[in-house]
Design a protein around this motif. Structure first.
Motif: not given
Length: 159
Positions: A35-43, A62-71
């Motif tokens: 779900a889209h809300v998971s992007v912020r939570q995973a980051r 950098e990890a925050e940006a990568v996790v956001s993009e990948f999720v």
């Protein structure tokens, strides 16, 4: 939102990483809903863990940006895993961080798209490529894993 924590190989972490110390090594993963809300939570989860381990702030960002993009890509373009989730896994070793996101796969292959001034989407993997020491995509029988090595080379070289 339910976040499923998987096992970790890292010891109990302090609340704040010690300055001038080597980062605490180990692997951790979580499963977040497809779900889209998971992007912020995973980051947030990855950022908090890497910060607590004492990882360099630039690598954490950098990890925050990568996790956001990948999720975000997993939710937007791919199917969920069999349990309806996306798995986010990260590993700290020798000061480098490797981040990976596993989903149920899709009919398209993740790749940076050509630069266009007018495009509304499609810049994310180009940004990942510019930050990552290396990155790759691995198709598997029941899904796909997209990964990136930050702050140094990957130990796996699955390109």
């Amino acid at each position: 939102m339910t976040i499923l924590q998987d096992a970790t190989t890292a010891p109990d972490l302090p609340s704040i990483g010690a300055p001038n110390a080597s980062p605490i090594e180990g692997t951790k993963s979580v499963r977040v809903p497809h779900a889209h809300v998971s992007v912020r939570q995973a980051r947030r989860i990855v950022s908090a863990d890497l910060t607590a381990r004492g990882v360099d702030r630039v690598v954490v960002e950098e990890a925050e940006a990568v996790v956001s993009e990948f999720v975000g890509n997993a939710v937007f373009h791919a199917r969920p895993l069999a349990d309806g989730c996306v798995r986010v896994r990260w590993k700290v070793k020798s000061g480098a961080v490797e981040v990976e996101v596993r989903d149920g796969g899709s009919d398209t292959v993740p790749k940076p798209v050509r630069h266009s001034l007018w495009a509304v989407r499609g810049r994310g993997l180009r940004i990942v490529r510019s930050m990552a020491h290396e990155w790759g995509v691995q198709d598997e029988r029941n899904g796909r894993t997209v990964w990136a090595a930050l702050g140094g080379p990957s130990r796996r070289r699955r390109l």
